[in-house]
Scaffold this motif. Sequence first.
Motif, PDB file in Angstrom:
ATOM      1  N   ASP A 139       4.958  14.979  -0.625  1.00 28.87           N
ATOM      2  CA  ASP A 139       3.562  14.664  -0.834  1.00 28.87           C
ATOM      3  C   ASP A 139       4.574  15.113  -2.339  1.00 28.87           C
ATOM      4  O   ASP A 139       4.722  16.035  -2.253  1.00 28.87           O
ATOM      5  CB  ASP A 139       2.334  15.349  -0.985  1.00 28.87           C
ATOM      6  CG  ASP A 139       2.437  16.545  -0.868  1.00 28.87           C
ATOM      7  OD1 ASP A 139       2.821  17.089  -1.133  1.00 28.87           O
ATOM      8  OD2 ASP A 139       1.362  17.101  -0.031  1.00 28.87           O
ATOM      9  N   ALA A 140       3.709  14.655  -3.764  1.00 26.97           N
ATOM     10  CA  ALA A 140       3.787  15.285  -4.714  1.00 26.97           C
ATOM     11  C   ALA A 140       3.421  14.246  -5.850  1.00 26.97           C
ATOM     12  O   ALA A 140       2.727  13.767  -5.331  1.00 26.97           O
ATOM     13  CB  ALA A 140       5.685  14.400  -4.664  1.00 26.97           C
ATOM     14  N   ARG A 141       3.333  14.722  -6.887  1.00 27.00           N
ATOM     15  CA  ARG A 141       2.242  14.380  -7.862  1.00 27.00           C
ATOM     16  C   ARG A 141       2.548  13.088  -8.964  1.00 27.00           C
ATOM     17  O   ARG A 141       4.081  13.426  -9.236  1.00 27.00           O
ATOM     18  CB  ARG A 141       2.187  15.432  -9.042  1.00 27.00           C
ATOM     19  CG  ARG A 141       1.356  17.065  -8.440  1.00 27.00           C
ATOM     20  CD  ARG A 141       0.653  17.641  -9.327  1.00 27.00           C
ATOM     21  NE  ARG A 141       1.450  18.291 -10.464  1.00 27.00           N
ATOM     22  CZ  ARG A 141       1.835  19.435  -9.319  1.00 27.00           C
ATOM     23  NH1 ARG A 141       2.023  20.055  -8.865  1.00 27.00           N
ATOM     24  NH2 ARG A 141       3.161  19.993 -10.640  1.00 27.00           N
ATOM     25  N   SER A 142       2.257  12.782  -9.750  1.00 32.93           N
ATOM     26  CA  SER A 142       2.663  11.411 -10.366  1.00 32.93           C
ATOM     27  C   SER A 142       3.430  12.151 -11.281  1.00 32.93           C
ATOM     28  O   SER A 142       3.025  13.511 -11.924  1.00 32.93           O
ATOM     29  CB  SER A 142       1.152  10.781 -11.086  1.00 32.93           C
ATOM     30  OG  SER A 142       1.864   9.732 -12.323  1.00 32.93           O
ATOM     31  N   GLY A 143       5.063  11.930 -12.292  1.00 34.04           N
ATOM     32  CA  GLY A 143       5.185  12.453 -13.224  1.00 34.04           C
ATOM     33  C   GLY A 143       6.655  13.713 -12.289  1.00 34.04           C
ATOM     34  O   GLY A 143       7.649  14.215 -13.012  1.00 34.04           O
ATOM     35  N   GLN A 144       6.216  13.976 -10.999  1.00 33.45           N
ATOM     36  CA  GLN A 144       7.310  14.389 -10.558  1.00 33.45           C
ATOM     37  C   GLN A 144       8.630  13.745 -10.498  1.00 33.45           C
ATOM     38  O   GLN A 144       8.688  12.694  -9.473  1.00 33.45           O
ATOM     39  CB  GLN A 144       7.474  15.398  -9.549  1.00 33.45           C
ATOM     40  CG  GLN A 144       5.666  16.774 -10.019  1.00 33.45           C
ATOM     41  CD  GLN A 144       5.337  17.145  -8.509  1.00 33.45           C
ATOM     42  OE1 GLN A 144       5.165  16.805  -7.450  1.00 33.45           O
ATOM     43  NE2 GLN A 144       5.518  18.542  -8.277  1.00 33.45           N
ATOM     44  N   LEU A 145       9.886  14.600 -10.457  1.00 40.25           N
ATOM     45  CA  LEU A 145      11.145  14.200  -9.514  1.00 40.25           C
ATOM     46  C   LEU A 145      11.675  14.026  -7.656  1.00 40.25           C
ATOM     47  O   LEU A 145      11.503  15.195  -7.472  1.00 40.25           O
ATOM     48  CB  LEU A 145      12.312  14.619 -10.392  1.00 40.25           C
ATOM     49  CG  LEU A 145      12.421  14.364 -11.888  1.00 40.25           C
ATOM     50  CD1 LEU A 145      13.837  14.831 -11.872  1.00 40.25           C
ATOM     51  CD2 LEU A 145      13.200  12.942 -11.994  1.00 40.25           C
ATOM     52  N   VAL A 146      11.127  13.212  -6.994  1.00 39.18           N
ATOM     53  CA  VAL A 146      11.212  13.484  -5.859  1.00 39.18           C
ATOM     54  C   VAL A 146      12.402  13.001  -4.752  1.00 39.18           C
ATOM     55  O   VAL A 146      12.812  11.567  -5.659  1.00 39.18           O
ATOM     56  CB  VAL A 146       9.776  12.128  -5.277  1.00 39.18           C
ATOM     57  CG1 VAL A 146       8.720  12.826  -5.647  1.00 39.18           C
ATOM     58  CG2 VAL A 146      10.463  10.792  -5.557  1.00 39.18           C
ATOM     59  N   VAL A 147      12.687  12.885  -4.011  1.00 39.58           N
ATOM     60  CA  VAL A 147      13.592  12.806  -2.754  1.00 39.58           C
ATOM     61  C   VAL A 147      12.641  11.287  -2.094  1.00 39.58           C
ATOM     62  O   VAL A 147      12.086  12.071  -1.139  1.00 39.58           O
ATOM     63  CB  VAL A 147      14.314  13.934  -1.994  1.00 39.58           C
ATOM     64  CG1 VAL A 147      15.277  12.701  -1.095  1.00 39.58           C
ATOM     65  CG2 VAL A 147      14.667  14.527  -2.936  1.00 39.58           C
ATOM     66  N   ALA A 148      12.671  10.109  -1.877  1.00 39.62           N
ATOM     67  CA  ALA A 148      11.991   9.466  -1.170  1.00 39.62           C
ATOM     68  C   ALA A 148      13.003   8.807  -0.594  1.00 39.62           C
ATOM     69  O   ALA A 148      13.966   8.374  -0.811  1.00 39.62           O
ATOM     70  CB  ALA A 148      11.046   8.204  -1.924  1.00 39.62           C
ATOM     71  N   ARG A 160       5.259   7.638 -10.133  1.00 42.19           N
ATOM     72  CA  ARG A 160       4.258   7.434 -10.981  1.00 42.19           C
ATOM     73  C   ARG A 160       3.529   6.882 -10.086  1.00 42.19           C
ATOM     74  O   ARG A 160       3.808   5.461  -9.905  1.00 42.19           O
ATOM     75  CB  ARG A 160       4.785   6.906 -12.151  1.00 42.19           C
ATOM     76  CG  ARG A 160       3.595   6.548 -13.714  1.00 42.19           C
ATOM     77  CD  ARG A 160       3.668   6.140 -14.550  1.00 42.19           C
ATOM     78  NE  ARG A 160       4.828   4.547 -14.339  1.00 42.19           N
ATOM     79  CZ  ARG A 160       3.775   2.999 -14.510  1.00 42.19           C
ATOM     80  NH1 ARG A 160       2.952   2.874 -14.558  1.00 42.19           N
ATOM     81  NH2 ARG A 160       4.489   2.284 -14.134  1.00 42.19           N
ATOM     82  N   LEU A 161       2.487   7.885  -9.818  1.00 46.12           N
ATOM     83  CA  LEU A 161       1.299   6.617  -9.428  1.00 46.12           C
ATOM     84  C   LEU A 161       0.100   6.333 -10.201  1.00 46.12           C
ATOM     85  O   LEU A 161      -0.512   6.515 -11.283  1.00 46.12           O
ATOM     86  CB  LEU A 161       0.648   7.688  -8.877  1.00 46.12           C
ATOM     87  CG  LEU A 161       1.092   8.439  -8.284  1.00 46.12           C
ATOM     88  CD1 LEU A 161       0.762   9.956  -7.282  1.00 46.12           C
ATOM     89  CD2 LEU A 161       1.707   7.958  -6.830  1.00 46.12           C
ATOM     90  N   ASP A 162       0.098   4.909 -10.195  1.00 40.50           N
ATOM     91  CA  ASP A 162      -1.345   3.754 -10.453  1.00 40.50           C
ATOM     92  C   ASP A 162      -2.502   3.708  -9.725  1.00 40.50           C
ATOM     93  O   ASP A 162      -1.813   1.698  -8.787  1.00 40.50           O
ATOM     94  CB  ASP A 162      -0.490   3.131 -11.839  1.00 40.50           C
ATOM     95  CG  ASP A 162      -1.125   2.499 -12.084  1.00 40.50           C
ATOM     96  OD1 ASP A 162      -2.859   2.661 -12.621  1.00 40.50           O
ATOM     97  OD2 ASP A 162      -1.309   1.934 -13.180  1.00 40.50           O
ATOM     98  N   GLY A 163      -3.082   4.083  -9.928  1.00 41.36           N
ATOM     99  CA  GLY A 163      -4.158   3.360  -8.754  1.00 41.36           C
ATOM    100  C   GLY A 163      -3.250   3.455  -7.486  1.00 41.36           C
ATOM    101  O   GLY A 163      -3.404   4.956  -6.084  1.00 41.36           O
ATOM    102  N   ASP A 164      -3.260   2.309  -6.401  1.00 40.74           N
ATOM    103  CA  ASP A 164      -2.797   2.565  -5.591  1.00 40.74           C
ATOM    104  C   ASP A 164      -1.273   2.063  -5.383  1.00 40.74           C
ATOM    105  O   ASP A 164      -1.029   1.217  -4.454  1.00 40.74           O
ATOM    106  CB  ASP A 164      -3.891   1.249  -4.235  1.00 40.74           C
ATOM    107  CG  ASP A 164      -5.107   1.539  -3.956  1.00 40.74           C
ATOM    108  OD1 ASP A 164      -5.527   2.554  -3.550  1.00 40.74           O
ATOM    109  OD2 ASP A 164      -6.148   0.740  -4.060  1.00 40.74           O
ATOM    110  N   ILE A 165      -0.874   1.974  -6.953  1.00 44.91           N
ATOM    111  CA  ILE A 165       0.516   1.519  -6.472  1.00 44.91           C
ATOM    112  C   ILE A 165       1.359   2.853  -6.944  1.00 44.91           C
ATOM    113  O   ILE A 165       1.071   3.409  -8.124  1.00 44.91           O
ATOM    114  CB  ILE A 165       1.000   0.575  -7.592  1.00 44.91           C
ATOM    115  CG1 ILE A 165       0.121  -1.024  -7.125  1.00 44.91           C
ATOM    116  CG2 ILE A 165       2.356   0.463  -7.547  1.00 44.91           C
ATOM    117  CD1 ILE A 165       0.488  -1.775  -5.403  1.00 44.91           C
ATOM    118  N   ALA A 166       2.408   2.939  -6.290  1.00 46.96           N
ATOM    119  CA  ALA A 166       3.280   3.797  -6.367  1.00 46.96           C
ATOM    120  C   ALA A 166       4.137   3.699  -6.986  1.00 46.96           C
ATOM    121  O   ALA A 166       5.415   2.259  -6.381  1.00 46.96           O
ATOM    122  CB  ALA A 166       3.607   5.192  -5.090  1.00 46.96           C
TER     123      ALA A 166
END
Length: 202
Positions: A139-148, A160-166
């Motif tokens: 898992d990760a927080r909004s604003g973090q650089l992630v490997v997905a 960037r997390l916005d409600g139910d949309i990532a």
Amino acid sequence: MKSLTHRQQQILDFIEHTLAREGFPPTIAELAAAFGMGSGNAIRGHLQALAKKGAIQLTPGASRGIRLLKPGTDQGLPLIGRVAAGQPILAEQHIEGYCQIGPELFQQRADYLLRVHGLSMRDAGILDGDLLAVQRRPDARSGQLVVARIGDEATVKRLRLDGDIAYLEPANPDFTTIGIDLRRDALAIEGIVVGVIRRIAL
């Protein structure tokens, strides 16, 4: 570990010194050049003998796939190349080698290094060929650089997390943002980026 011949010990010492100096084990070609051998076949024979005697572990198909097995030796962080679909990111076939990087280089613990492919994060200072230090987590927080994980690839983006949309946002206007509706689709996070290592060609 079984006793080594003089040449096997020389090769093992060279591997250890290269790891200490460069952070990476040598390639077959580098070993062959160092010991004046015209082809890599003789070196491969010595490496296979060292592996049978328990001195090293070999990763087939990896250019720097030599891992020391000496007791007390820090193996370093695994270096991950391209990631195949449906396989764990730390699967053995993805590991190109090991890098002896001190944990003090990063503010948070790194579990592996990921080789960057492409320029989608160029404006964030992440370039093709760089190595990313990644902390493995789901898992990760909004604003973090992630490997997905997107399809067949592990991709690096800003989350960037916005409600139910990532949203997985690039740092290059030539690339588009990826939106994922979390009500329908799962977002597979492989880890968060905790550092960048620039590979400089000499």
